[in-house]
Structures are given as structure tokens and as C-alpha cells.
Design a protein around this motif. Structure first.
Motif, short mmCIF file in Angstrom:
data_model
loop_
_atom_site.label_atom_id
_atom_site.label_comp_id
_atom_site.label_asym_id
_atom_site.label_seq_id
_atom_site.Cartn_x
_atom_site.Cartn_y
_atom_site.Cartn_z
N ASP A 132 0.86 -1.18 0.00
CA ASP A 132 0.00 0.00 0.00
C ASP A 132 0.90 1.24 0.00
OD1 ASP A 132 -1.74 2.08 0.49
OD2 ASP A 132 -2.94 0.96 1.93
N GLY A 144 -5.87 6.39 -3.68
CA GLY A 144 -5.01 5.45 -3.01
C GLY A 144 -4.25 4.62 -4.04
N VAL A 146 -1.76 1.20 -4.83
CA VAL A 146 -1.19 -0.09 -4.45
C VAL A 146 -0.10 -0.42 -5.46
CG1 VAL A 146 -1.61 -2.57 -4.25
CG2 VAL A 146 -3.25 -0.94 -3.29
N GLN A 163 -8.96 0.24 -1.39
CA GLN A 163 -8.42 -0.99 -1.96
C GLN A 163 -7.95 -1.91 -0.84
OE1 GLN A 163 -6.23 -0.47 -5.88
NE2 GLN A 163 -5.77 1.51 -4.95
N VAL A 165 -5.67 -5.10 0.01
CA VAL A 165 -4.58 -5.92 -0.49
C VAL A 165 -4.60 -7.26 0.22
CG1 VAL A 165 -2.08 -6.15 -0.72
CG2 VAL A 165 -3.16 -3.91 -1.00
#
Length: 615
Positions: A132, A144, A146, A163, A165
Motif C-alpha cells: 500500500d 489510493g 497499491v 483498496q 490488499v
């Protein structure tokens, strides 16, 4: 269930191409370039090998899809009980790095959506490390980000929605809702892992720039014939396969999509074939795209420069010659069609027709007054010097037969066409050369073909000397001017090819020989679409215009809903086969449309290179 080949649409940035399925899933994408390893390879395996799906949470195929106007911006729409949603997919013109932009637009109601990205580098073999990266201001919204890193490759996925992960399964998940008027963007960017991470593009600006780019390009098309929408869509498809840095044009965007489901004839088509050169030049020149034709010709000149004995039948997009073939054993193949191959072992084959194709292409480029340097003619003479001493060698032929070399008729005729082009270079442009010797060579080759490649009892040319078999490439003999269209040997050959190679009205390339084996197996294949376009041209040439038009209309009906064609078509199952989108198929469509429309000039006839000897 695996999607059909025709279920995929494409987006691209003139360096690579992504395949997007009806279910909103990107299942093939090579980064940074079209012949680099894929980071999404589910197309040749399953979801474990990499994909990125954005769709309504309930799943299922889209209700409808289309390209925005005549661009390469793909719009897929779902009608759900909760509302109507649209996903806009695009790859903007390449800046420093490649970007795949996906914009989710709420049209009506309120629809629950889901994004799931499973990146896998090296054709699904390498699971990257996911991290992240925090928030980035993109336009007026915080996104955001990733990141995914493994070895030399890195991806970053930016979006304003949360999001999640999942380290355990190596996936990135997002769940969100869109109402009427909402627009939620996702931007996937690739870069080399040792380089600083680039800022993602602004998605709305990228969309506007991409639409402007394609509208400007299509606006330069000069085509006044019939079927204009189909022709322009095929031209956009051809442009999408262009590798902008060099002007090379890939034969297709994929590797190893099979010629028959479950079969072994699965080849890598992400390279440039010299055999396509003259046909592609004709299609581009004949529709006003002189810049692309010039870039393709310049790529051709760079690729073939050097020792003519080392001429290859295909090259990398950057002109490299080594394309070693290997198999990816961790991929099960499309619907179990293994092996999956990268590289192409046929690159080292001897195919004498490519010397002729190259000479014809350079002659046609000169005829249409593309600017050239003084060395082009010297290169042509060097190529002809080799051809002069080797035109009667046995070779592997146009179709890259992996059996023994043979005296293929098409190869001999293209050698003749190359010599004829050189004679015309002297006669028309006053270029220097031993024209009397070349005329004698032209006549010698022609006499040899007429004597040894023609079956008088059946009134047809044959696939190779001494063969009873036929080959769809025989339809090209009058196209290059070897004989006039009204010659009884041409008419007989067209009839024979149509009769013996037709499968439900479409053409096979040839009937495979017992010794034409791949991995020890003879292998089957579908009907080859460009061959059927050649039959359209041949039927028109011998005066059967109504039949030619009916076949052309049928071929148009085989395109998918986005106007795309693969390499082949299986008439038994009604499915496209082979790599997609196939440049040769779309070139055939463009040139046939021009021929049927009665348009003379580039793209419709190469027979003006010479006069027909009365023999």
C-alpha cells in the motif's frame, strides 16, 4: 467458463495491446511492449495466471459494448436490476510509461461494483510483492495507490475507492457503488522497478486525449468506397498493432491462441512478417495513410539491411533477428491447447517468397512516390543477386510448413514478381541495372513455373512441383500479374481451389500433409480468413462479381460485435480461431473492399509492374 476468442475487445497505445473480455476482465496485457512478457495471462490459463476484472458485483457478461465512434476507446455496459452502468477502457498515447485507464460511470440507479486485480509477471509465473503506497492527489481527487513489484517490473494501481490488499492470494480488491452521474476511475501504470515511480495520468484528461488522438488519425483516412465503417475499423485495428517507435506492425497482439481447440499449432504472432509487407503497404497507401506506409517501409529497409543471405522471414518489432522459440509449461493453454509458445522457430526457415515480397513492396513504395534514400535501389539489387542464384531452391513456403522443403509454386511466382519489379524499376524510373539479364531471368522463372507447376489435365496450378495438392496462395498468381485474370489457367485454378479447399464456402490454406507435423502430430486448423478474402478478389477478377460480394458480406458477418477478426474461423462451431486481432485478416478486408468498390491504384492491383508475355 473460458471466454471465446471473439468475446475480447482491444485497447492499446501503439506499443502494446490489452484484451478485454465481455465480463469486464483484462486477460492479456504485455508490458511495456507487445512482445514483452504478460502481466495478465489468464487468456492462456486461468485466473491464477493474472487478470483484472471490473464489473457489477453480480458478475456476468456485459449487455452491450462498442467503441466510442471510430476510436479505440471501449465502452461496455451492463443493465442490472439495480441500474445501468458503463465501463470505459482506454490506453492513452504513451508518455514516459504505459497506462491502462478504466472509468466506471453510473448511468442510472445504484449499482454495486467490484474490482479484482491479480497481477502475475512473466506470463503468469511470478507473483509480485504487493504494498500500500498511500494517497496521491490526482486531478481534484485523492487516489489510493497499491504497488506490485517483482524483478524488473513494477505496477501501480491508483483509484479513489478503498483498496484491500490480499497478500495471501496476491490480489487487490475494491468494492464500491455508483449512482447516476458518478465516475470512478482506476489507473494502472507500469514502470521498471529500479526507476522512480511515475505519477499516474489524470484519467479524464487521458480519455479526452485518447479520443482526440484517434479522431484525428481516422480523419486522415481517404476512402470513398463501399463498406466505409468496416474499412475504417480495420484500419484502426491495423494502427493499434503498429509499434510507434519503429513503424513495425505486429501480425497479432497475442501468442498461442490455437488454430484448432486442443491442438498444437499454437504460434507467437507478436512479430513482423516480411510476407505481409506489400499487402500492408497497399492497404495503407490506398487509404491515405502515407505516414504509416512510410514508417512501415523504413522499418522494412532497416530490418532487411545487411547480407541478403541472412534475410529472415520475420523480425522483432525493433528489427531484431533472433526470436528463439520456447514453451511456457506452467500455462495450460487456451482451452487446454498446449503448448504455449513464445518466440517463433519459423524465423529461421527459408521462404524464398519473402525476397520477392520485399522487392515488390519497395517497388510499390517507389511507385507511390514515398521519399527514399539513394541506398534503397542498391539494397534491392543486393537482394536480387541472392534471388538470382537461389530462386529454384526448395523452401518451406508461405505457410511456414514444418515438413521437408519443397519447390512451392507460390515461392517461384513471387521470385518472378520480385525480378519483374526490378525490371520495371529500370524501365519506369531509369534506375541502373543489367536489365537484359533480369528480363531473361524473369522469363526463365516463368517458363519453369508454367512447365512444372501447372497440371494441364486438371487445368490448375498445384501447391508444389509434382504435387496433386492445392494451396490458397495460388489465387495470388494473377494478383501479382503472373497471368491475366481471363487466362483459362487462372480461371481453372480459382475453380479448383474453391472446389477442393472450400469448407462450407470458406477456404483452408491447404490440406496438411502426412509429413507436415508439429510435435509429431499432423494437426488440424480452421479456415484461414485472409485466404477467403483472396478468393473474394479472385472471383471478382474472373468476372463473378455477385459471388465475390456475397462471400465478402459473409466474411464481414464473421467479425465480432466490435469489428475484430482473428486469424481463422471454425465453420463447425461458429467460432474464431488463432491469434487476435490478426493484421493479415484486416489487411485482406481493406484491400478486398477497395477492389469490389472499383477503386484503382494502391491496394487494388500490383499487376501493373510489367506486361504479360503471351505464353
Amino acid at each position: 467458463m473460458r471466454q471465446r476468442i471473439e468475446d475480447y475487445g482491444i485497447v492499446g497505445d501503439l506499443r502494446t495491446v490489452a484484451l478485454v473480455g465481455r465480463d469486464g476482465s483484462v486477460e492479456w496485457l504485455c508490458l511495456p511492449d507487445i512482445d514483452d512478457p504478460a502481466c495478465f495471462a489468464a487468456l492462456l490459463g486461468d485466473e491464477r495466471h493474472g487478470f483484472w476484472r471490473i464489473a457489477p458485483a453480480q458478475g456476468g457478461p456485459c449487455t452491450r459494448r462498442r467503441y466510442r465512434g471510430e476510436t479505440l476507446v471501449l465502452e461496455s455496459e451492463w443493465d442490472t436490476p439495480e441500474g445501468h452502468v458503463r465501463i470505459i477502457d482506454l490506453m492513452p498515447p504513451r508518455g514516459r510509461t504505459p497506462d491502462l485507464v478504466r472509468i466506471v460511470e453510473g448511468v442510472s440507479g445504484r449499482v454495486a461494483m467490484r474490482s479484482e486485480m491479480v497481477p502475475r509477471f512473466d506470463y503468469g509465473h511470478v507473483r509480485p510483492w504487493l504494498t500500500d503506497r498511500g494517497d496521491t492527489l490526482l486531478g481534484s481527487h485523492l487516489h489510493g495507490t497499491v504497488g506490485a513489484v517483482a524483478g524488473p517490473d513494477a505496477l501501480s494501481l491508483s483509484t479513489p475507492v478503498p483498496q484491500e490488499v490480499s497478500v495471501e492470494d496476491g490480489a487487490v480488491h475494491s468494492r464500491f457503488e455508483v449512482s447516476a452521474g458518478d465516475r470512478v476511475a482506476f489507473v494502472l501504470t507500469h514502470h521498471r522497478s529500479h526507476e522512480p515511480e511515475p505519477e499516474p495520468v489524470d484519467p479524464e484528461r487521458a480519455l479526452a486525449a485518447t479520443v482526440d488522438h484517434w479522431e484525428d488519425w481516422v480523419g486522415r483516412t481517404r476512402y470513398r468506397g463501399e463498406w466505409p465503417d468496416a474499412v475504417r475499423r480495420s484500419l484502426v485495428t491495423l494502427k493499434s498493432l503498429t509499434y510507434a517507435p519503429t513503424g513495425g506492425i505486429a501480425a497479432a497482439a497475442t501468442t498461442s491462441l490455437p488454430e484448432t481447440i486442443g491442438g498444437v499449432r499454437n504460434w507467437d504472432y507478436r512479430y513482423c512478417w516480411l510476407r505481409d509487407a506489400s499487402f500492408t503497404l497497399l492497404a495503407l497507401l490506398g487509404t491515405g495513410h502515407t505516414d504509416e506506409a512510410k514508417a512501415w517501409r523504413e522499418w522494412l529497409l532497416r530490418a532487411v539491411a545487411g547480407d541478403p543471405t541472412q534475410l529472415r522471414i520475420m523480425y522483432g518489432l525493433d528489427g531484431r533477428r533472433r526470436l528463439p522459440e520456447s514453451t511456457l509449461d506452467w500455462l495450460p493453454g487456451y482451452e487446454g491447447s498446449a503448448p504455449v509458445r513464445i518466440g517463433n522457430g519459423a524465423a529461421s526457415q527459408l521462404q524464398l517468397d519473402v525476397w520477392g515480397e520485399t522487392l515488390v513492396a519497395l517497388h510499390l513504395a517507389r511507385s507511390d512516390e514515398l521519399a527514399e534514400d539513394v541506398d534503397t535501389w542498391n539494397l534491392q539489387k543486393s537482394l536480387l543477386d541472392f534471388l538470382e542464384g537461389h530462386w529454384d531452391d526448395d523452401d518451406n513456403g508461405l505457410w511456414e510448413v514444418r515438413g521437408p522443403r519443397r519447390p512451392f509454386v507460390h515461392s517461384r511466382v513471387m521470385a518472378w514478381a520480385g525480378v519483374s519489379a526490378m525490371v520495371r524499376g529500370v524501365e519506369r524510373f531509369g534506375l541502373d541495372g543489367p536489365v537484359d539479364r533480369w528480363r531473361a531471368l524473369r522469363d526463365e522463372i516463368r517458363t519453369d513455373v508454367l512447365t512444372r507447376g501447372y497440371d494441364a489435365e486438371r487445368n490448375t496450378f498445384t501447391q508444389f512441383y509434382g504435387s496433386e495438392g492445392l494451396d490458397a496462395s495460388l489465387l495470388l498468381l494473377p494478383r501479382v500479374g503472373f497471368l491475366p485474370w481471363d487466362d483459362h489457367r487462372v480461371v481453372g485454378t480459382v475453380d479448383a481451389v474453391q472446389r477442393e479447399l472450400s469448407h462450407d464456402g470458406l477456404l483452408l490454406r491447404y490440406h496438411t500433409h502426412a509429413d507436415d507435423r508439429v510435435d509429431g502430430l499432423p494437426g488440424d486448423e480452421g479456415t484461414f480468413l485472409v485466404c477467403s478474402f483472396w478468393l473474394v478478389d479472385a472471383l471478382h477478377g474472373i468476372g463473378r462479381d455477385a459471388e465475390a460480394r456475397a462471400l465478402f458480406d459473409r466474411l464481414l458477418s464473421l467479425r465480432n460485435d466490435l469489428g475484430l477478426l482473428a486469424e481463422e474461423y471454425d465453420v463447425r462451431t461458429g467460432r474464431q480461431l488463432g491469434n487476435v486481432p490478426q493484421a493479415f485478416s484486416h489487411v485482406g478486408l481493406v484491400n478486398s473492399a477497395r477492389i469490389l468498390s472499383g477503386i484503382r491504384g494502391p491496394g487494388t492491383d500490383t499487376a501493373g509492374m510489367h506486361e504479360h508475355p503471351g505464353q
